[in-house]
Design an enzyme around this catalytic site. Sequence first.
Site, PDB file in Angstrom:
ATOM      1  N   GLU A   1       3.744 -40.840 -43.161  1.00 15.90           N
ATOM      2  CA  GLU A   1       2.528 -41.461 -42.635  1.00 15.90           C
ATOM      3  C   GLU A   1       1.498 -40.429 -42.215  1.00 15.90           C
ATOM      4  OE1 GLU A   1       2.445 -45.083 -40.509  1.00 15.90           O
ATOM      5  OE2 GLU A   1       4.599 -45.148 -40.374  1.00 15.90           O
ATOM      6  N   GLY A   2       0.268 -40.617 -42.679  1.00 16.20           N
ATOM      7  CA  GLY A   2      -0.836 -39.741 -42.332  1.00 16.20           C
ATOM      8  C   GLY A   2      -1.056 -38.644 -43.344  1.00 16.20           C
TER       9      GLY A   2
END
Length: 629
Positions: free
Chosen positions: A565-566
Site C-alpha cells: 500500500e502506497g
Amino acid sequence: MSEDRWNTVLVLGGIRSGKSGFAESLVASAPSVRYVATAVGGEDDPEWLARIEAHQLRRPQSWTTEETGGDPARLTELIAQAGPDETLLVDDLGGWVAAVLDPARQPKDDEADVAALAEAVRGAVARVVLVSPEVGLSLVPVTPVGRAFADALGTTNQALASACDGVVLVVAGQPTWLRNGPLAPAQASVEAPVEAPVEAPVEAPTVVSRPVPVTTPVTPTPPSPPPAQPTTVVEPVVPAEPEPGLAAALSGSTMTLPLVASGLTEIKPGMDLPLPSSDSGPDARDRLVTIDLPGGGLGALGEAVEFAAATQSTVTPRAWVGVRVVVIAGRHTGGAVAGVDAADVERRVAEAEAGTGLLGRLAGQAGADIAVLRTAETGAMEDGPAASEEAVEAALRDGWQLADGAADAGRDAILLAGIGAGTEAAATAVLAATTGAEPVATLPRVQAPGGRFDDAAWMVRCAAIRDALHRIRQEPRGATDILRQIGGLDVAVATGVLLGAAARRIPVLLDGPLGIAAGLVARDLASQTRHWCLLPEAGTLALVKQGADVLGLTPVLQVGLDLGEGANALAVLPLIRTAVGLASASPVHPALLDEVGDDGLDDLSDDDDLAEFAEPEPHGPGPATIASA
C-alpha cells in the site's frame, strides 16, 4: 416528521446535475432501502442499459429494487402500503410521467393519476425520497409530444412539492433546500494553528508523525523524533480550543459542513460535500485529441489528465507539486492477523515515521512528505464488534483532521496508504458486506519473506471473515455500522480522510485495500467522495480491482506492481505528473489551426453545422434580417 425535519422529500435537478447521487445520500443511513425504478424500455439501447448498470453498481447490497415500468398505479400503491419502518427511493418521476402519457393507456385521466400519487405521498408513513427532472429552466420543446411531457412533468412536480415535507434543488452537484432543509446544529470552529516553515533535505521526505489514540477524542501527543535521522519532523497539527461566534465559524477550516458544539465536524450520512467540475474533465479529455504530441498521444494517462482537470476546475490542469502521503498504521486482532509478523510490521511503520525504507525513498524522489497516524487496537471481528461507536466517531474525526492538516499546509493532493496488521482481511470483509463479493475470491494470499505463501494462515483469515459476516447477517449495514462491526479504526480513519479531502476539494490518490475499503464506506456517508479519488495503478489484487469497479474508478495504469500500500502509487506518480504537465503545456497542433497565432478554435462561419446559428450581417442601419429562401 422525523428529527431531520422531513419524512418525504422531493429532489429536483436537471440532466447530470447530481440529483440521483444526492438522493441516495439522503437514505444512506437506512438499514435497507427499497429502490423503485420507473424507467421502461431501452432493451435495445446499449448506452441506456449502461446508465442503468452504473446506477445499480452504486447501490449497497442491502437495497432491494422494484420496477414499476409501464404501470404508474403501482408506484402509488407502493408508497401508500409502505410501513413506518421502510425507506423508499423513487428514481425518477420522469419515467413515471412517460408511462402515464403512454398512448397505450389512453384515454385515461392523467390528472387523477398525479393527484392520487400526491395524496399517497402526503399520507405516507414511510420515509420516501422522490427524484424528478426539473424542466422549468429549459427551452420549450419544439414538438407537441415534448411540450405535453414537459407540461405533465411540471404539473407533477408542483403537486408533489406541495405534498412533500422537504424540497431540494440540485444544480451542478450543489443542493439547495427550497423547503424544510436539515436542522443546522450549533456552529463553532476548529482554528488551525500555523506550522513553522521547515527545510526538508532533498533526498528524504518530510515526515509528520502523529500517533493519535482514537479510543477517546483527546489531544494527540507527538513522539520525540528518532535520533540521527536525515529527515525533518514537523510538529503535528493540534486543534486549538474552539471559539464560538459567527466570525469563528466562517474562519474554520471545515466550514463546508455544519459543525457541532465541540468544535469538531459532525460526520453523518447525507453530508453535503462539493463535487469536481462536471465540464472541465471531459473538456480536457477532448482537448487531448488536438494538442501537439507525436504519435497517438497520452493513451491511458488521459484518465489522470481528466481527473486533474475536473478537481482543479480547469481545462489545462497543473501537475501536483505538493503531495502528502498519509500513512495509517492499524492494529487488528483475531483471525485477521493470522500469519502476520508483528515485529516486521512495526519495523515498516517505524521506517515510514523516519522517512526511510521503500515508502520514504519513493516519497523523497517524488518530493512528497509523509504523515503517519497509529490507531488503537481493533477487536477481533469474528468475536464481536471491532470497535465501539465512540471510537469510530473519534477515528473519523482524526482522519478528517489529517485532511485538514494537509490542506492547511498547502498540499494539493493526498496519497492514502496503510501499513498495518490485518488491514487486508478487514478490507475484504468490508467489500463483502457492502457489495456481496465472495471473500475467498478477493482475500489476498498471505506472503512470508522469501516469496513463500502461507495458505494455512490465509484459511484462518477466511474463516474469521466468514464468521464475522455470519455474526452481522441481521445487523444494520449503515456506514458507521460497517466500521464498528468489521472495518475497525484504521478503515474509519481512512474514511475520515476521504470525507475531509472532499470537503477541502483535495484529490486523493488511492492505493491498496485500505483506500478501497474506505471509499466503499465513505460513499454511504457522502456519495461525492468517490469523485475526488483516483486509482493511479491497479496492482495485482482482485480486492482492489473489484472494489474500484464498484466505485467507478478506472485505473490510470495497469503495470502489475505489487509493492504494498502506497508504494504502487508513489512509483507511478512521476509519470502521471509528467502526463498532466504535458497536457497542460502543449499547444494545439499546427494542422488544426486556421492560421498561425490563432486560439485553435474553428471559425463559426466555416462550420456547416453551426453556420445557421451565426449572427447575420445587418442590411443597412436597421435591425438584422435574414432573406427568405
